[in-house]
Write a protein that holds these residues in place. Structure first.
Motif, PDB file in Angstrom:
ATOM      1  N   LEU A   1      88.185 -29.981  62.112  1.00 42.48           N
ATOM      2  CA  LEU A   1      87.544 -29.451  60.920  1.00 42.48           C
ATOM      3  C   LEU A   1      87.623 -27.931  60.966  1.00 42.48           C
ATOM      4  O   LEU A   1      87.111 -27.304  61.897  1.00 42.48           O
ATOM      5  N   LEU A   2      88.297 -27.335  59.967  1.00 43.21           N
ATOM      6  CA  LEU A   2      88.536 -25.900  59.927  1.00 43.21           C
ATOM      7  C   LEU A   2      87.854 -25.278  58.717  1.00 43.21           C
ATOM      8  O   LEU A   2      87.624 -25.947  57.713  1.00 43.21           O
ATOM      9  N   GLN A   3      87.582 -23.994  58.837  1.00 42.20           N
ATOM     10  CA  GLN A   3      87.099 -23.215  57.696  1.00 42.20           C
ATOM     11  C   GLN A   3      87.921 -21.942  57.583  1.00 42.20           C
ATOM     12  O   GLN A   3      88.095 -21.217  58.568  1.00 42.20           O
TER      13      GLN A   3
ATOM     14  N   ILE B   1      93.403 -16.832  58.738  1.00 42.02           N
ATOM     15  CA  ILE B   1      92.733 -17.153  59.998  1.00 42.02           C
ATOM     16  C   ILE B   1      91.708 -18.226  59.713  1.00 42.02           C
ATOM     17  O   ILE B   1      90.939 -18.129  58.751  1.00 42.02           O
ATOM     18  N   ALA B   2      91.697 -19.260  60.535  1.00 43.55           N
ATOM     19  CA  ALA B   2      90.772 -20.377  60.350  1.00 43.55           C
ATOM     20  C   ALA B   2      89.848 -20.485  61.557  1.00 43.55           C
ATOM     21  O   ALA B   2      90.265 -20.258  62.699  1.00 43.55           O
TER      22      ALA B   2
ATOM     23  N   TYR C   1      93.394 -32.138  54.395  1.00 44.05           N
ATOM     24  CA  TYR C   1      92.610 -32.608  53.249  1.00 44.05           C
ATOM     25  C   TYR C   1      91.506 -31.595  53.003  1.00 44.05           C
ATOM     26  O   TYR C   1      90.727 -31.257  53.908  1.00 44.05           O
ATOM     27  N   LYS C   2      91.412 -31.103  51.768  1.00 40.87           N
ATOM     28  CA  LYS C   2      90.409 -30.118  51.417  1.00 40.87           C
ATOM     29  C   LYS C   2      89.106 -30.807  51.052  1.00 40.87           C
ATOM     30  O   LYS C   2      89.069 -31.686  50.185  1.00 40.87           O
ATOM     31  N   LEU C   3      88.024 -30.386  51.724  1.00 43.63           N
ATOM     32  CA  LEU C   3      86.710 -30.938  51.445  1.00 43.63           C
ATOM     33  C   LEU C   3      86.083 -30.230  50.244  1.00 43.63           C
ATOM     34  O   LEU C   3      86.418 -29.092  49.930  1.00 43.63           O
TER      35      LEU C   3
ATOM     36  N   THR D   1      90.999 -20.880  49.235  1.00 41.47           N
ATOM     37  CA  THR D   1      90.375 -19.568  49.226  1.00 41.47           C
ATOM     38  C   THR D   1      89.436 -19.447  50.416  1.00 41.47           C
ATOM     39  O   THR D   1      89.246 -20.402  51.191  1.00 41.47           O
ATOM     40  N   TYR D   2      88.833 -18.275  50.525  1.00 38.04           N
ATOM     41  CA  TYR D   2      87.887 -18.032  51.609  1.00 38.04           C
ATOM     42  C   TYR D   2      86.720 -19.022  51.543  1.00 38.04           C
ATOM     43  O   TYR D   2      86.142 -19.266  50.482  1.00 38.04           O
ATOM     44  N   GLY D   3      86.390 -19.598  52.690  1.00 35.98           N
ATOM     45  CA  GLY D   3      85.264 -20.520  52.772  1.00 35.98           C
ATOM     46  C   GLY D   3      85.620 -21.977  52.610  1.00 35.98           C
ATOM     47  O   GLY D   3      84.786 -22.850  52.895  1.00 35.98           O
ATOM     48  N   ASN D   4      86.858 -22.290  52.143  1.00 33.39           N
ATOM     49  CA  ASN D   4      87.259 -23.690  52.023  1.00 33.39           C
ATOM     50  C   ASN D   4      87.309 -24.354  53.396  1.00 33.39           C
ATOM     51  O   ASN D   4      87.685 -23.728  54.391  1.00 33.39           O
TER      52      ASN D   4
END
Length: 699
Positions: free
Chosen positions: A110-112, A127-128, A206-208, A160-163
């Motif tokens: 799980l990445l942000q 950067i994640a 997969y984008k949450l 985008t930022y925060g996804n």
């Protein structure tokens, strides 16, 4: 005069206690970075030295008098040990929960996304932050950052930022290209706490729903986007808009590469980067705007709050680079001392304190080139500006202003030149003229951009301001470009090793102590350092004259090989590389190895088969022949390049060789298949893309 200057130096040293802390602290960070000693050793050192210094006070008076230097020395060692421990602690690999320790091939990650995506040639880069790993049917919290690359043709949905993303793909280790004299990308990433990378296609993640991230960061990104939209609307597209974005808010994605090269060739690339100059202008403007507030404790506190809020807001908006952080911390200390404590501290102490605080917060800044150049430039101006300015007594006012600007540029150049030669291997001869043109113009442009943002609600006035700014940027770029095209504008391919850089700084220190402090041994130190520079240069020249090697460079999409004897080299490979950006890697390597010109003797070539002083190399970039027409061809090395359809087992039937080399321009899957085949038959191989450039020494 000698006594007065020496007394002044001692007084400055006593009034700047952070100078006595920053030097051992920086030494401890450097030792730990290059040696990686166990933390328990440093912890024991700190405890023992601190206890011994504390117990020193209980010794007999005569012992304390004779060994008065001992407590200071013990405390210096303790501070050095503390610096080493801070660096060890800052490394995320040593922190509990680091994702690489628990990573398995089948776990989900799980990445942000931690910063806006930056467009590259074939992908988007970001950067994640690793939030959690899916291990044994449950999510386990994790920490750590990695480089993230998203393929350009697979952008929907837009990230985008925060996804937050769920990814099922194994991260790869970040590797260095290993080319001689090349930029150490691995070390740079490690200083940013980045050790692995991911390249994702649309099917890999997969984008949450929903977003994370900081509210402050979101506000700063919205403010940045607002500035960008204003510049693009009223200044227009092209190099001028990109320069406007870089000058005020440090956004470099739209900068024209040719313009950046012009500024680099003239030695004023610092104009483009957000630096201490920008915060100094902002600080001066804020003081002028707040001058109407009456003197008093509450008014001073209000001034301090407003100034610090604007300064740190601007620093965060521009990305908080090393030079900006240095200026922000320095001006914070000056502001607090002036308006809150109502005390003025030594500027040297303020400078050292800002460096100490930044290194305590992020010790990896010590190896950041921007951090080093920023502090060296400020320290050099503090030391040398006044002595240089007093060398010429001028009466006319306009000449005084001109000489002040020249003195500042000359002073800043003195202490930044050795480290610039070490990193960039070039020297701009017209840096003084370029600074005289670019610094005033860039100052006017920056103030003009602030006015433009203020006038943005009024389209007519904003359009006029944008037109003026565009013209000023065009004039500045044109002048800089013209200076860069003058004869002998840039001295290139200057070899400067770490030892030579140290000798140059020792030479500068000796001259400074002799000139400014009147310390006569400084002249001897300067003479000894000059001798060290000459010896270092002579030893390097003797070494390169005796070298004999074959180098297979680690460059993508090209075949690049140098056969080197002494200071001469014969190139083998794709000649088109010299028109590509990858040529910089070859030029840097040749500069490191002292390659001058000419083609060495002892080189024979027939088609793809080359022989160089008893070593032979066969290049295979297509299919192999179907059968052997005679005995096996004898060769030392076989280089597989440009994805040839080759079966490793077939090589043994056609050639008698010592080592097979896989070039960096081959497909990763094909290299993996070749590696497995070599391991199955027990044949040695070398993967350039993973192990770095291949260098074969010939004796």
């Amino acid at each position: 005069m000698h006594f007065e200057s020496t007394a002044f130096t001692v007084m400055c040293w006593k009034q700047a206690p952070f100078l006595r802390l920053i030097l051992p602290f920086l030494a401890g960070i450097s030792i730990q970075f290059y040696t990686a000693l166990p933390p328990l050793l440093w912890l024991c050192t700190v405890v023992v030295c601190t206890c011994c210094a504390w117990q020193f006070r209980y010794l007999p008076v005569q012992w304390r008098f004779k060994q008065a230097w001992l407590p200071g020395m013990l405390l210096q060692i303790s501070v050095a040990g503390s610096g080493a421990l801070v660096l060890y602690k800052a490394d995320t690999r040593h922190q509990q929960g680091f994702f690489q320790d628990n990573r398995t091939d089948t776990s989900l990650v799980l990445l942000q996304i931690e910063e806006p995506l930056q467009p590259k040639a074939r992908s988007f880069k970001s950067i994640a932050r690793v939030i959690a790993l899916f291990i044994q049917h449950r999510w386990v919290p994790a920490k750590g950052n990695l480089l993230l690359y998203i393929a350009r043709d697979t952008m929907p949905p837009l990230l985008t930022y925060g996804n937050r993303l769920v990814v099922r793909k194994k991260p790869e280790l970040i590797r260095n290209n290993g080319n001689p004299g090349g930029f150490n990308y691995l070390q740079y990433c490690e200083s940013q706490q980045l050790y692995q990378q991911l390249y994702l296609q649309a099917t890999d993640y997969y984008k949450l729903s929903g977003t994370g991230g900081s509210v402050i960061n979101r506000w700063l990104l919205h403010a940045r986007d607002y500035c960008l939209s204003c510049f693009r609307r009223y200044i227009g597209a092209g190099p001028e808009a990109g320069m406007a974005e870089a000058l005020l808010i440090g956004y470099r994605q739209d900068l024209d590469k040719a313009v950046v090269q012009d500024y680099s060739n003239t030695g004023i690339v610092h104009i483009i980067a957000i630096s201490g100059m920008h915060l100094a202008l902002l600080y001066g403007t804020l003081l002028w705007c707040l001058r109407w507030l009456p003197p008093g404790k509450w008014a001073g506190a209000l001034k301090a709050i407003l100034i610090l809020g604007v300064l740190w807001g601007f620093a965060l908006l521009t990305g908080a680079s090393a030079s900006v952080l240095r200026s922000a911390v320095m001006f914070t200390g000056i502001t607090l001392g002036r308006f809150i404590l109502e005390r003025y501290s030594s500027i040297y102490n303020t400078l050292a304190a800002s460096a100490f605080l930044l290194l305590a917060y992020q010790p990896y800044l010590a190896i950041d080139a921007g951090f080093q150049l920023s502090y060296l430039a400020v320290l050099s101006i503090l030391l040398f500006y006044q002595p240089l300015y007093e060398l010429w007594n001028i009466k006319r006012k306009w000449m005084i202003i001109l000489w002040q600007m020249m003195s500042v540029s000359l002073a800043a150049q003195l202490m930044t030149t050795p480290v610039s030669l070490f990193y960039f291997h070039q020297f701009p001869n017209y840096f003084l003229l370029a600074n005289l043109v670019a610094v005033p113009l860039s100052t006017v442009i920056i103030y003009g951009e602030v006015i433009l943002l203020g006038l943005s609600p009024f389209p007519v006035l904003a359009a006029f301001a944008g037109l003026v700014i565009r013209f000023l940027i065009f004039a500045m770029n044109s002048c800089v470009r013209w200076l860069g095209t003058l004869p002998h504008a840039l001295v290139m391919n200057i070899h400067c090793s770490l030892l030579l850089m140290i000798c140059l700084y020792s030479l500068l220190a000796g001259i400074t102590l002799w000139w400014l402090s009147g310390w006569r041994p400084g002249a001897w130190l300067a003479a000894l350092s000059l001798w060290g520079c000459l010896v270092t240069r002579a030893v390097w020249l003797a070494r390169v004259q005796q070298q004999s090697k074959i180098v297979v460079y680690n460059v993508s999409a090209y075949t690049a090989i140098d056969c080197i004897y002494g200071r001469q080299a014969r190139f083998i490979g794709d000649d088109s590389i010299w028109q590509a950006a990858s040529a910089q890697a070859l030029l840097a390597a040749r500069n490191e190895m002292g390659i001058h010109a000419g083609v060495p003797n002892g080189f024979l070539q027939h088609g793809h088969y080359s022989c160089f002083y008893g070593r032979s190399l066969l290049i295979i970039d297509s299919i192999l022949p179907q059968k052997v027409t005679g005995r096996k061809l004898q060769t030392d090395y076989i280089l597989l390049t440009h994805n040839p359809r080759v079966d490793i087992s077939q090589l043994d039937s056609l050639y008698d060789y010592r080592l097979v080399i896989f070039a960096a321009n081959n497909y990763a899957k094909r290299i993996l298949r070749w590696k497995q085949a070599c391991e199955a038959i027990g044949h040695p191989y070398y993967v350039v893309g993973e192990q770095g450039a291949f260098v074969a020494e010939i004796r």
